[in-house]
Design a protein around this motif. Structure first.
Motif, PDB file in Angstrom:
ATOM      1  N   ASP A 235       2.571   0.661   3.511  1.00 13.07           N
ATOM      2  CA  ASP A 235       3.529  -0.429   3.314  1.00 13.07           C
ATOM      3  C   ASP A 235       2.983  -1.822   3.667  1.00 13.07           C
ATOM      4  OD1 ASP A 235       6.042  -0.917   2.138  1.00 13.07           O
ATOM      5  OD2 ASP A 235       6.875  -1.414   4.106  1.00 13.07           O
ATOM      6  N   GLU A 236       1.705  -1.918   4.122  1.00 16.44           N
ATOM      7  CA  GLU A 236       1.146  -3.263   4.323  1.00 16.44           C
ATOM      8  C   GLU A 236       0.783  -3.838   2.948  1.00 16.44           C
ATOM      9  OE1 GLU A 236      -2.467  -3.072   6.658  1.00 16.44           O
ATOM     10  OE2 GLU A 236      -3.481  -1.879   5.159  1.00 16.44           O
ATOM     11  N   VAL A 237       0.635  -5.153   2.877  1.00 15.80           N
ATOM     12  CA  VAL A 237       0.287  -5.797   1.605  1.00 15.80           C
ATOM     13  C   VAL A 237      -1.110  -5.346   1.182  1.00 15.80           C
ATOM     14  CG1 VAL A 237      -0.183  -7.995   0.451  1.00 15.80           C
ATOM     15  CG2 VAL A 237       1.780  -7.780   1.990  1.00 15.80           C
TER      16      VAL A 237
ATOM     17  N   ARG B  94       0.849  -1.196   0.000  1.00 14.77           N
ATOM     18  CA  ARG B  94       0.000   0.000   0.000  1.00 14.77           C
ATOM     19  C   ARG B  94       0.887   1.250   0.000  1.00 14.77           C
ATOM     20  NH1 ARG B  94      -5.093  -0.403   0.868  1.00 14.77           N
ATOM     21  NH2 ARG B  94      -4.901  -2.375   1.965  1.00 14.77           N
ATOM     22  N   PRO B  95       0.724   2.105  -0.998  1.00 13.21           N
ATOM     23  CA  PRO B  95       1.519   3.345  -1.026  1.00 13.21           C
ATOM     24  C   PRO B  95       0.938   4.381  -0.073  1.00 13.21           C
ATOM     25  CG  PRO B  95       0.105   3.215  -2.957  1.00 13.21           C
ATOM     26  CD  PRO B  95      -0.100   1.946  -2.186  1.00 13.21           C
ATOM     27  N   SER B  96       1.718   5.389   0.211  1.00 10.10           N
ATOM     28  CA  SER B  96       1.212   6.469   1.069  1.00 10.10           C
ATOM     29  C   SER B  96       0.070   7.170   0.343  1.00 10.10           C
ATOM     30  CB  SER B  96       2.331   7.458   1.418  1.00 10.10           C
ATOM     31  OG  SER B  96       2.815   8.065   0.244  1.00 10.10           O
ATOM     32  N   GLY B  97      -0.854   7.681   1.108  1.00 10.08           N
ATOM     33  CA  GLY B  97      -1.991   8.384   0.534  1.00 10.08           C
ATOM     34  C   GLY B  97      -3.168   7.489   0.204  1.00 10.08           C
TER      35      GLY B  97
ATOM     36  N   ASN C  69      -6.369  -7.062  -0.287  1.00 10.69           N
ATOM     37  CA  ASN C  69      -6.697  -6.789   1.116  1.00 10.69           C
ATOM     38  C   ASN C  69      -7.434  -5.470   1.222  1.00 10.69           C
ATOM     39  OD1 ASN C  69      -5.522  -9.013   2.386  1.00 10.69           O
ATOM     40  ND2 ASN C  69      -3.528  -8.030   2.545  1.00 10.69           N
ATOM     41  N   ALA C  70      -8.600  -5.492   1.815  1.00  6.90           N
ATOM     42  CA  ALA C  70      -9.359  -4.283   2.115  1.00  6.90           C
ATOM     43  C   ALA C  70     -10.418  -4.657   3.135  1.00  6.90           C
ATOM     44  CB  ALA C  70     -10.009  -3.700   0.865  1.00  6.90           C
ATOM     45  N   ALA C  71     -10.596  -3.823   4.112  1.00  6.38           N
ATOM     46  CA  ALA C  71     -11.591  -4.134   5.130  1.00  6.38           C
ATOM     47  C   ALA C  71     -12.819  -3.273   4.909  1.00  6.38           C
ATOM     48  CB  ALA C  71     -11.003  -3.891   6.507  1.00  6.38           C
TER      49      ALA C  71
END
Length: 157
Positions: free
Chosen positions: A45-47, A36-39, A63-65
C-alpha cells in the motif's frame, strides 16, 4: 501509436516530487497515484508509481530502492515564455536544491533541470556567428538566465 515519456526513479519520494513539480510548472497535473499491491516487493500500500504531466508531457515517478541516482547527464528542460515565469519556475524548483550555472539547477530530489527562456534557442538559431557568440558569452556568466541580457548581447554592436 508510439509514445515517449520520462521515468524518474526515486527511493521513496515519487509522490512528493511529482506534486512539487506539478506545483512549479504551469500546465502540469497529477494523474494516478498507484500503490504497491500485495505480493510485490516492498511495503504493501505504499506509493509505487505516480503518473503526471509536466507542461503537458507525460512523466512517471517510480519508487524502488535503491535508486541509481540522478546526474547532469540527463536533465529536464523547462522553456519559459517570459522572465516572470522563468523566475517563478526557477525559484520553485530550486527550493531546497542547488543552483548551478547557465540555467541549470539540482532540485531537492537530486534531479537536474535547465530552466531557460524561449529567447535562448531562438537567439541561438538567429543572426550570425558573432551574435550567437555574444549570447553564449553572456549565458556563461549567468546562474539563473536573464532573457533581457541575452537579447541585449545579441543586439549589441
Amino acid at each position: 501509436m508510439t509514445a515517449l515519456s520520462t521515468c524518474l526513479w526515486f527511493a521513496t519520494e515519487a509522490e512528493a516530487a511529482a506534486r512539487h513539480y506539478c506545483a512549479a510548472i504551469p500546465g502540469s497535473a497529477i494523474g494516478e497515484v498507484i500503490r504497491r499491491p500485495s505480493g510485490v516487493p516492498g511495503t504493501e500500500d505504499e506509493v509505487m508509481m505516480v503518473t503526471f504531466t509536466l507542461a503537458g508531457a507525460p512523466v512517471l515517478a517510480f519508487n524502488a530502492a535503491p535508486p541509481p541516482g540522478f546526474t547532469n547527464g540527463v536533465s529536464l528542460v523547462v522553456s519559459c515564455d517570459g522572465q516572470e515565469e522563468l523566475d517563478r519556475v526557477w525559484s520553485a524548483l530550486l527550493e531546497g536544491g542547488e543552483a548551478q550555472a547557465c540555467g541549470w539547477l539540482k532540485d531537492r530530489f537530486g534531479v537536474a533541470w535547465q530552466v531557460v527562456p524561449e529567447a535562448l534557442p531562438r537567439l541561438m538559431q538567429a543572426g550570425d556567428a558573432a551574435q550567437r557568440g555574444r549570447v553564449m558569452a553572456a549565458l556563461m556568466r549567468m546562474v539563473k538566465i536573464d532573457a533581457a541580457a541575452l537579447e541585449a548581447a545579441f543586439h549589441a554592436d
